[in-house]
Write a protein that holds these residues in place. Structure first.
Motif, mmCIF file in Angstrom:
data_model
loop_
_atom_site.group_PDB
_atom_site.id
_atom_site.type_symbol
_atom_site.label_atom_id
_atom_site.label_comp_id
_atom_site.label_asym_id
_atom_site.label_seq_id
_atom_site.Cartn_x
_atom_site.Cartn_y
_atom_site.Cartn_z
ATOM 1 N N UNK A 1 0.793 -1.322 -0.022
ATOM 2 C CA UNK A 1 -0.043 -0.061 -0.098
ATOM 3 C C UNK A 1 0.816 1.176 0.063
ATOM 4 N N UNK A 2 2.037 1.235 0.337
ATOM 5 C CA UNK A 2 3.112 2.234 0.414
ATOM 6 C C UNK A 2 3.666 2.649 -1.065
ATOM 7 N N UNK A 3 3.351 1.759 -1.906
ATOM 8 C CA UNK A 3 3.706 1.984 -3.407
ATOM 9 C C UNK A 3 2.438 2.294 -4.139
ATOM 10 N N UNK A 4 1.400 2.609 -3.525
ATOM 11 C CA UNK A 4 0.016 3.234 -4.341
ATOM 12 C C UNK A 4 -0.267 4.269 -3.437
ATOM 13 N N UNK A 5 -0.774 5.201 -4.486
ATOM 14 C CA UNK A 5 -1.349 6.496 -3.880
ATOM 15 C C UNK A 5 -2.622 6.495 -3.837
ATOM 16 N N UNK A 6 -3.021 6.572 -2.613
ATOM 17 C CA UNK A 6 -4.576 6.380 -2.060
ATOM 18 C C UNK A 6 -5.293 7.839 -2.105
ATOM 19 N N UNK A 7 -6.578 8.123 -2.697
ATOM 20 C CA UNK A 7 -7.142 9.261 -2.341
ATOM 21 C C UNK A 7 -7.882 9.048 -0.930
ATOM 22 N N UNK A 8 -7.607 9.607 0.164
ATOM 23 C CA UNK A 8 -8.081 9.359 1.608
ATOM 24 C C UNK A 8 -9.298 10.036 1.623
ATOM 25 N N UNK A 9 -9.615 10.965 0.621
ATOM 26 C CA UNK A 9 -10.816 11.960 0.858
ATOM 27 C C UNK A 9 -12.142 11.411 0.057
ATOM 28 N N UNK A 10 -12.015 10.267 -0.385
ATOM 29 C CA UNK A 10 -13.171 9.280 -1.132
ATOM 30 C C UNK A 10 -13.237 10.265 -2.492
ATOM 31 N N UNK A 11 -12.452 11.309 -2.839
ATOM 32 C CA UNK A 11 -12.911 11.721 -3.846
ATOM 33 C C UNK A 11 -12.726 11.144 -5.207
ATOM 34 N N UNK B 1 3.147 3.656 -10.304
ATOM 35 C CA UNK B 1 3.988 3.639 -11.176
ATOM 36 C C UNK B 1 3.646 4.517 -12.659
ATOM 37 N N UNK B 2 2.893 5.677 -12.034
ATOM 38 C CA UNK B 2 2.500 6.590 -12.838
ATOM 39 C C UNK B 2 1.422 6.496 -13.827
ATOM 40 N N UNK B 3 0.774 5.274 -13.413
ATOM 41 C CA UNK B 3 -0.317 4.634 -13.853
ATOM 42 C C UNK B 3 -1.789 5.029 -13.087
ATOM 43 N N UNK B 4 -2.936 4.964 -13.764
ATOM 44 C CA UNK B 4 -4.044 5.226 -12.830
ATOM 45 C C UNK B 4 -4.564 3.531 -12.698
#
Length: 206
Positions: A158-168, A185-188
């Motif tokens: 999970x540290x490698x993945x960018x989460x949106x913590x605000x449910x946006x 890695x720069x991908x959605x």
């Protein structure tokens, strides 16, 4: 920098990152600061401010050096404490639930096995290798993993993945968790986050 929109955005972005993430992604952190500095310099130039660019850059360099020194002081202080405290501190994250011990061990072990090339570091980036080595030793010992444990090439924490913590970027939500849009890695990517409650003791024993 905080009065500049780019500076505010950069500081807001950094404030949402955990200590563990910041340690593992120093290069990305300093790149974000570089981008904000460049925008600020251009803003001064576009508005014809009578400010020597060399003087502004010198101020940025001083700030970068102070940031590096502050980070090293914090890491050296943490390294001098008990291994259990090092691990608990690294487990804290911006989402309010601790990182799982095994995923933290995986992430830090991957980092120490793949050091950042010299070309990607500059004179203001602190050398955190001694702390990384101590943190990895503590994580491996407490998690019960051998020093040479195998990490599959496809392993992602999970540290490698960018989460949106605000449910946006919420895609869906159910009884056992939620699916959100993330970046890796720069991908959605679509990320499934299990809604399992954690405590510090649970995470330490995982």
């Amino acid at each position: 920098m905080y009065r500049c929109p780019a500076g505010r955005a950069c500081l807001s972005w950094l404030s949402k990152r955990s200590l563990a993430w910041s340690i593992l992604n120093l290069d990305e952190t300093f790149k974000a600061l570089d981008d904000a500095e460049l925008i600020l310099v251009r803003a001064y130039a576009d508005n014809n401010f009578k400010l020597a660019r060399s003087g502004l850059q010198a101020d940025f360099n001083k700030a970068r050096r102070r940031d590096g020194e502050a980070l090293m002081k914090r890491l050296n202080t943490l390294a001098a404490t008990a291994e259990s405290n090092i691990v608990c501190t690294l487990q804290s994250n911006e989402r309010g639930r601790p990182y799982q011990l095994k995923e933290l061990t995986t992430a830090f072990t991957k980092r120490i096995r793949t050091p950042v090339p010299d070309s990607e570091e500059d004179m203001y980036t602190p050398d955190i290798t001694p702390f990384l080595q101590k943190a990895v030793a503590a994580l491996q010992r407490i998690s019960g993993r051998a020093q040479d444990f195998e990490i599959p090439s496809w392993a992602v924490t999970s540290i490698d993945t960018d989460f949106d913590v605000d449910d946006n970027r919420l895609i869906g939500k159910g009884a056992f968790g939620r699916v959100v849009q993330g970046e890796w890695n720069g991908k959605v990517v679509a990320v499934k986050e299990l809604g399992i409650p954690h405590t510090n003791s649970d995470a330490m024993d995982a």
